[in-house]
Motif scaffolding. Structure first.
Motif, PDB file in Angstrom:
ATOM      1  N   LEU A  52       0.827  -1.205   0.000  1.00 18.42           N
ATOM      2  CA  LEU A  52       0.000   0.000   0.000  1.00 18.42           C
ATOM      3  C   LEU A  52       0.865   1.260   0.000  1.00 18.42           C
ATOM      4  CD1 LEU A  52      -2.703  -1.058   2.627  1.00 18.42           C
ATOM      5  CD2 LEU A  52      -3.136  -0.591   0.209  1.00 18.42           C
ATOM      6  N   GLU A  53       1.954   1.214   0.720  1.00 18.09           N
ATOM      7  CA  GLU A  53       2.825   2.388   0.851  1.00 18.09           C
ATOM      8  C   GLU A  53       3.584   2.691  -0.433  1.00 18.09           C
ATOM      9  OE1 GLU A  53       2.930   5.048   2.752  1.00 18.09           O
ATOM     10  OE2 GLU A  53       3.899   4.265   4.560  1.00 18.09           O
ATOM     11  N   ASP A 259      18.006  -1.721  13.001  1.00 18.15           N
ATOM     12  CA  ASP A 259      17.415  -2.427  11.858  1.00 18.15           C
ATOM     13  C   ASP A 259      16.290  -1.611  11.226  1.00 18.15           C
ATOM     14  OD1 ASP A 259      19.129  -4.562  12.299  1.00 18.15           O
ATOM     15  OD2 ASP A 259      17.689  -5.619  13.573  1.00 18.15           O
ATOM     16  N   LEU A 260      15.471  -0.998  12.071  1.00 25.16           N
ATOM     17  CA  LEU A 260      14.328  -0.234  11.577  1.00 25.16           C
ATOM     18  C   LEU A 260      14.644   1.246  11.390  1.00 25.16           C
ATOM     19  CD1 LEU A 260      11.477  -1.792  13.758  1.00 25.16           C
ATOM     20  CD2 LEU A 260      12.094  -2.350  11.408  1.00 25.16           C
ATOM     21  N   ARG A 261      15.819   1.670  11.857  1.00 27.52           N
ATOM     22  CA  ARG A 261      16.217   3.075  11.764  1.00 27.52           C
ATOM     23  C   ARG A 261      15.154   3.972  12.385  1.00 27.52           C
ATOM     24  NH1 ARG A 261      18.765   3.424   5.601  1.00 27.52           N
ATOM     25  NH2 ARG A 261      19.912   1.459   5.701  1.00 27.52           N
ATOM     26  N   ALA A 262      14.744   3.599  13.585  1.00 26.86           N
ATOM     27  CA  ALA A 262      13.654   4.326  14.230  1.00 26.86           C
ATOM     28  C   ALA A 262      13.700   4.140  15.735  1.00 26.86           C
ATOM     29  CB  ALA A 262      12.306   3.831  13.697  1.00 26.86           C
ATOM     30  N   GLN A 263      13.044   5.064  16.446  1.00 27.93           N
ATOM     31  CA  GLN A 263      12.738   4.897  17.853  1.00 27.93           C
ATOM     32  C   GLN A 263      11.416   4.150  17.979  1.00 27.93           C
ATOM     33  OE1 GLN A 263      13.310   8.209  20.742  1.00 27.93           O
ATOM     34  NE2 GLN A 263      13.574   9.461  18.884  1.00 27.93           N
ATOM     35  N   LEU A 280       8.995   6.073  15.280  1.00 31.49           N
ATOM     36  CA  LEU A 280       9.377   7.401  14.810  1.00 31.49           C
ATOM     37  C   LEU A 280      10.706   7.292  14.076  1.00 31.49           C
ATOM     38  CD1 LEU A 280       8.489  10.394  14.942  1.00 31.49           C
ATOM     39  CD2 LEU A 280       9.974  10.623  16.951  1.00 31.49           C
ATOM     40  N   PRO A 281      10.709   7.433  12.741  1.00 32.18           N
ATOM     41  CA  PRO A 281      11.956   7.299  11.975  1.00 32.18           C
ATOM     42  C   PRO A 281      13.043   8.235  12.496  1.00 32.18           C
ATOM     43  CG  PRO A 281      10.079   7.357  10.494  1.00 32.18           C
ATOM     44  CD  PRO A 281       9.549   7.698  11.865  1.00 32.18           C
ATOM     45  N   ALA A 290      10.758   6.425   4.372  1.00 27.61           N
ATOM     46  CA  ALA A 290      10.764   5.283   3.458  1.00 27.61           C
ATOM     47  C   ALA A 290      11.766   4.223   3.904  1.00 27.61           C
ATOM     48  CB  ALA A 290      11.082   5.746   2.039  1.00 27.61           C
ATOM     49  N   LYS A 291      12.920   4.649   4.436  1.00 26.35           N
ATOM     50  CA  LYS A 291      13.919   3.682   4.908  1.00 26.35           C
ATOM     51  C   LYS A 291      13.362   2.840   6.046  1.00 26.35           C
ATOM     52  CE  LYS A 291      17.958   6.479   3.634  1.00 26.35           C
ATOM     53  NZ  LYS A 291      19.110   7.293   4.136  1.00 26.35           N
TER      54      LYS A 291
END
Length: 432
Positions: A52-53, A259-263, A280-281, A290-291
């Motif tokens: 979807l994204e 791994d997710l590049r996020a908090q 939260l990226p 997007a990453k």
């Protein structure tokens, strides 16, 4: 107060326990001790989200659209179609949904149904309703064993009377979702229909520790990579949409995922069985978002969730409600996930339902609504996590959702994502 809900309609099938011979010589269902973890829903839901994204038929990221849907609802509806499928249609559904055997899948669904019923009857701290139903045309000659196995879900109607059929379906959805989705289908959606599958879900919960309304303030939501301010004035130099930003400092399970590049932050609901997670990226702007989205997988997400630690956090989260409809987008998205035959009248195989030829999925609709405000959000309580802020003061970690973020509602017992969403366009939300 915290509300989420969703409804889905597609053509397909459903399930229910009996001793008829539809799937095996003796379709016995024994739910005692059944495995109720739903990792396959997480896998399916994340693949659906990424399609979807980023998919050419939808491109929610490229168009800057908010997104909210229920992976569990869509998965459940497709599982019902799986029970009525055969041949390559069945094989495609098995692969996409992560299942291997109809009786095992039926057993798991019945065990989950019992679990949610028990929670409801024992006074759980939230409301979660999930209901599946198959509306079958009177002339379709559905096999008796399917009617027996799916006796709770099967309803015979006359699709020649589209007005009455649509009313019956919409009334069922409205009742299940406590009026939040009053109309799922139009009468025109039922023209030439032979079988319509409906799945409806509703959730309402209260944060374990509520935000205080007096701490909510107006703040800009940054849709661009950066938003700077005039020094000492708090006035944005760039135009930004102002949102009602809820605010509190407390002890929350928090972590950072390479791994997710996020908090990652967990906000549990009262009772502890359900939580909202926020992603939260780490990098601002569409590229950074997007990453994080591309990195999502069940393994990476499980690792990140298991690595969170109780931490003093200042949480700032917009107050919002969001309504999203997936209609034209859903069919091509599911086809891109490998579900092609079920939409093709020449190749669809639903012979487990009926010997009637030419039965296929001709209409799919998914509607979802969510409301988030001060009463329906919080984090792990300091007492339950064994951390005393007053005796061990720390500088709070800042978790400020003033830019696009991912959120999902998670069943901690069954390891299941019930609802999944992205807030990135504040112009499309309303502060409740």
């Amino acid at each position: 107060m915290r509300w989420t809900l969703v409804a889905l309609a597609v053509l397909g099938a459903s399930v229910r326990q009996t001793l008829a011979q539809c799937f095996t010589k003796e379709d016995r269902v024994t739910i005692l001790g059944a495995n109720q973890e739903l990792h396959e829903v997480v896998d399916f839901g994340l693949e659906l989200y990424k399609e979807l994204e980023f998919g050419p038929a939808t491109s929610f990221l490229a168009y800057g659209r908010n997104l909210f849907f229920s992976p569990y609802s869509i998965w459940s509806a497709l599982i019902l179609a799986y029970f009525g499928s055969g041949g390559n249609t069945e094989a495609e559904l098995q692969t996409a949904l992560g299942v291997t055997h109809k009786i095992d899948t039926l057993t798991k669904l019945r065990a989950l149904e019992l679990t949610y019923d028990l929670r409801r009857y024992t006074g759980s701290n939230y409301t979660f309703n999930l209901a599946n139903r198959i509306y079958v045309d009177n002339d379709s000659s559905v096999r008796d064993c399917i009617k027996n196995i799916l006796f709770k879900e099967c309803r015979e109607v006359s699709f020649k009377n589209t007005v009455k059929a649509a009313k019956d379906i919409n009334d069922f959805v409205a009742e299940t979702t406590q009026g939040r989705i009053p109309r799922l289908l139009q009468e025109s959606d039922l023209r030439d229909a032979k079988m319509v599958l409906v799945n409806a879900a509703f959730f309402k919960g209260t944060w374990s520790s509520r935000f205080l309304s007096e701490d909510t303030f107006l703040a800009p939501f940054r849709t661009g990579p950066f938003l700077s301010f005039e020094e000492g004035t708090g006035t944005p130099l760039q135009d930004g949409v102002m949102v009602s930003m809820m605010n509190q400092t407390g002890v929350f399970k928090h972590g950072e995922s390479r791994d997710l590049r996020a908090q990652l932050l967990e906000l549990p609901y009262q009772g502890g069985a359900m939580s909202m997670f926020l992603l939260l990226p780490e990098e601002e702007g569409p590229t950074g978002f997007a990453k994080t989205a591309e990195s999502l997988s069940s393994a990476a997400l499980a690792k990140a969730m298991n690595s969170t630690k109780a931490t003093v956090v200042n949480v700032q989260l917009p107050r919002f409600n969001m309504s999203v409809e997936l209609m034209d987008e859903l069919e091509p998205t599911l086809q891109n996930l490998g579900l092609r035959d079920m939409f093709d009248g020449d190749h669809a195989n639903f012979t487990a339902f009926t010997s009637l030829p030419g039965l296929s999925v001709t209409k799919s609709v998914h509607k979802a609504f969510i409301l988030v405000n001060e009463e329906g959000a919080e984090a792990a309580a300091a007492t339950s996590l064994g951390i005393n802020i007053r005796t061990r003061p720390k500088t709070p970690v800042k978790f400020v959702c003033d830019r696009p973020f991912i959120f999902f509602i998670y069943d901690n017992d069954t390891k299941n994502i019930l609802f999944f969403g992205v807030l990135r366009n504040p112009a499309e939300i309303q502060g409740p």
